[in-house]
Design a protein around this motif. Sequence first.
Motif, mmCIF file in Angstrom:
data_model
loop_
_atom_site.group_PDB
_atom_site.id
_atom_site.type_symbol
_atom_site.label_atom_id
_atom_site.label_comp_id
_atom_site.label_asym_id
_atom_site.label_seq_id
_atom_site.Cartn_x
_atom_site.Cartn_y
_atom_site.Cartn_z
ATOM 1 N N VAL A 252 -9.087 27.153 -9.989
ATOM 2 C CA VAL A 252 -7.923 26.292 -9.798
ATOM 3 C C VAL A 252 -6.863 27.000 -8.962
ATOM 4 C CG1 VAL A 252 -6.204 24.855 -10.934
ATOM 5 C CG2 VAL A 252 -8.414 25.213 -12.009
ATOM 6 N N SER A 253 -6.758 28.311 -9.115
ATOM 7 C CA SER A 253 -5.812 29.073 -8.294
ATOM 8 C C SER A 253 -6.199 29.007 -6.821
ATOM 9 C CB SER A 253 -5.767 30.530 -8.761
ATOM 10 O OG SER A 253 -5.355 30.616 -10.106
ATOM 11 N N TRP A 254 -7.495 29.023 -6.546
ATOM 12 C CA TRP A 254 -7.966 28.870 -5.165
ATOM 13 C C TRP A 254 -7.674 27.466 -4.649
ATOM 14 C CZ3 TRP A 254 -9.537 32.281 -1.581
ATOM 15 C CH2 TRP A 254 -9.940 33.551 -1.986
ATOM 16 N N ILE A 255 -7.826 26.450 -5.503
ATOM 17 C CA ILE A 255 -7.488 25.087 -5.092
ATOM 18 C C ILE A 255 -6.009 25.002 -4.745
ATOM 19 C CG2 ILE A 255 -7.232 22.701 -5.895
ATOM 20 C CD1 ILE A 255 -9.808 23.043 -7.485
ATOM 21 N N ALA A 256 -5.154 25.571 -5.595
ATOM 22 C CA ALA A 256 -3.711 25.540 -5.349
ATOM 23 C C ALA A 256 -3.341 26.283 -4.073
ATOM 24 C CB ALA A 256 -2.968 26.139 -6.546
ATOM 25 N N THR A 257 -4.050 27.358 -3.780
ATOM 26 C CA THR A 257 -3.783 28.121 -2.554
ATOM 27 C C THR A 257 -4.212 27.323 -1.329
ATOM 28 O OG1 THR A 257 -4.124 30.188 -3.765
ATOM 29 C CG2 THR A 257 -4.217 30.304 -1.370
ATOM 30 N N ALA A 325 -2.536 34.392 -12.086
ATOM 31 C CA ALA A 325 -2.798 33.759 -10.795
ATOM 32 C C ALA A 325 -2.501 32.262 -10.860
ATOM 33 C CB ALA A 325 -4.238 34.001 -10.375
ATOM 34 N N LYS A 326 -2.991 31.589 -11.882
ATOM 35 C CA LYS A 326 -2.778 30.152 -11.996
ATOM 36 C C LYS A 326 -1.293 29.825 -12.121
ATOM 37 C CE LYS A 326 -3.389 25.736 -13.195
ATOM 38 N NZ LYS A 326 -2.345 24.738 -13.523
ATOM 39 N N MET A 327 -0.585 30.591 -12.940
ATOM 40 C CA MET A 327 0.837 30.362 -13.159
ATOM 41 C C MET A 327 1.639 30.552 -11.877
ATOM 42 S SD MET A 327 3.443 32.706 -15.400
ATOM 43 C CE MET A 327 3.504 33.880 -14.028
ATOM 44 N N TRP A 328 1.434 31.689 -11.215
ATOM 45 C CA TRP A 328 2.282 32.035 -10.070
ATOM 46 C C TRP A 328 1.923 31.221 -8.828
ATOM 47 C CZ3 TRP A 328 2.363 33.709 -5.105
ATOM 48 C CH2 TRP A 328 3.595 34.149 -4.632
ATOM 49 N N VAL A 329 0.639 31.082 -8.557
ATOM 50 C CA VAL A 329 0.225 30.348 -7.358
ATOM 51 C C VAL A 329 0.659 28.890 -7.440
ATOM 52 C CG1 VAL A 329 -1.768 29.524 -6.047
ATOM 53 C CG2 VAL A 329 -1.684 31.896 -6.797
ATOM 54 N N CYS A 330 0.543 28.294 -8.621
ATOM 55 C CA CYS A 330 0.930 26.890 -8.753
ATOM 56 C C CYS A 330 2.439 26.691 -8.645
ATOM 57 C CB CYS A 330 0.395 26.311 -10.062
ATOM 58 S SG CYS A 330 -1.377 25.957 -10.001
ATOM 59 N N SER A 367 -0.759 21.146 -13.414
ATOM 60 C CA SER A 367 -0.907 20.990 -14.860
ATOM 61 C C SER A 367 -2.302 21.279 -15.391
ATOM 62 C CB SER A 367 -0.514 19.564 -15.277
ATOM 63 O OG SER A 367 0.859 19.347 -15.050
ATOM 64 N N TYR A 368 -3.355 20.948 -14.644
ATOM 65 C CA TYR A 368 -4.678 21.069 -15.254
ATOM 66 C C TYR A 368 -5.191 22.504 -15.264
ATOM 67 C CZ TYR A 368 -7.333 20.658 -10.722
ATOM 68 O OH TYR A 368 -7.876 20.827 -9.476
ATOM 69 N N GLU A 369 -6.166 22.751 -16.132
ATOM 70 C CA GLU A 369 -6.714 24.096 -16.379
ATOM 71 C C GLU A 369 -5.644 25.072 -16.876
ATOM 72 O OE1 GLU A 369 -9.856 25.289 -16.369
ATOM 73 O OE2 GLU A 369 -10.528 23.242 -16.036
ATOM 74 N N GLY A 370 -4.761 24.582 -17.721
ATOM 75 C CA GLY A 370 -3.729 25.424 -18.310
ATOM 76 C C GLY A 370 -2.377 25.178 -17.680
ATOM 77 N N HIS A 372 1.737 25.639 -16.887
ATOM 78 C CA HIS A 372 2.540 26.814 -16.542
ATOM 79 C C HIS A 372 2.976 27.559 -17.805
ATOM 80 C CE1 HIS A 372 5.504 29.149 -14.203
ATOM 81 N NE2 HIS A 372 6.279 28.996 -15.264
ATOM 82 N N GLU A 373 3.382 26.789 -18.809
ATOM 83 C CA GLU A 373 3.888 27.404 -20.033
ATOM 84 C C GLU A 373 2.798 28.183 -20.774
ATOM 85 O OE1 GLU A 373 6.487 24.227 -18.691
ATOM 86 O OE2 GLU A 373 4.330 24.272 -19.110
#
Length: 390
Positions: A252-257, A325-330, A367-370, A372-373
């Motif tokens: 998901v972090s790669w998708i967001a990037t 990664a997921k938190m910061w990239v998103c 929001s998906y795959e976890g 931010h919180e």
Amino acid sequence: MSELYPDCDPYGVADVLTEAERGPILRLRSVLESQIQPLLAEHWEAGTFPAEAVRRLQDLQLMHPPELAAETPRTLYHGFRIFEMARCDASIASFYTAQAGLFRTACRVGGSAEQFAAWDPRIQSFEMTGVFCLTEPEHGSDIAGGLSTAARKDGDDWIIDGVKRWIGGALTADYLCIFARDVADAQVKAFLVPREAEGVTLEKIHGKTSLRIMQNAHITLSGVRVPESARLQNCNSFKDVAAMLRVMRSDVSWIATGLQAGAYEAALRYTREREQFGRPIAGFQLVQEKLARMLGNVTASLSLVSRLAEKQQEGAYRDEDSALAKMWVCSSMRETVALAREVAGGNGITLAADVARFHADAEAVYSYEGTHEVNSLIVGRAVSGRSAFV
């Protein structure tokens, strides 16, 4: 600037890809730009998925491409494959990753060696398609303790009852990887349930304002019977599910990037072409400041996910790494798509300018795959040594 991404990779992060790895990426790009990109605005507005895109992606053999036939594809290659798709469209990337990431990982991590050996060639060829069904209507972030779909043993079979929601790609998948709580020991187990099994009802979720191309389903399971052979033999508690999520979250972090890169490139094209006061707006100071911030976000995100992929290639899978990664990239993605829409002005809310699609789709990816919180608390627990979960 990298040769592969001259507009959005100033530090040349993609230069670490080998020539063999670049081959399938470039084949993918050609199909995305010539055959899939022209379909996106129409399908986004209609809320439909271009079925022809699935066939074209299947034909590319991207999970283990012929260029890499003699070797196991690196984690970095898998990441850039996702990046390239998301740079075109987040729904396309999410759909493909549902098969190549979520479903395949569930079978690899949760299945026995014998099960995975039997299934994986068919998963790679898309002969056997599936989706990952964890989220429920009343349980998302609290799914570990709240999961309410139930499974009970009945002779040599299992009977499953419950409801799943937001399951992308379920309406066309062959199998639903259903996570259910065993009533006998209260542990979470996983089952491959045929989509057309008796007792399975799927409803398309309407009214979405994000990822409109992706078809999400509400799934009801009423007395669905499956054999023991359909149970993933190595998934016997939520800890096993967490092991899957540890691997998947980086996707998901790669998708967001990639989504950020697509939004930035669309904004850059627009500002070069759009004229106000007699010249392109790309020459205005305030516009250039926004372009610089977007490029900084994309560059930092790409550097972060690439390093994470290298760590995972070395066998280092930690919850806090993928969560960070997921938190910061998103978070960066949210700023990037907002700036992209901003520099396009009023045209930034139309599908014609491309940035609107990225801007809207970013909210679902955020929001998906976890959330931010939740990801923040995973990181906080690791760095402080104290859990703030309740």
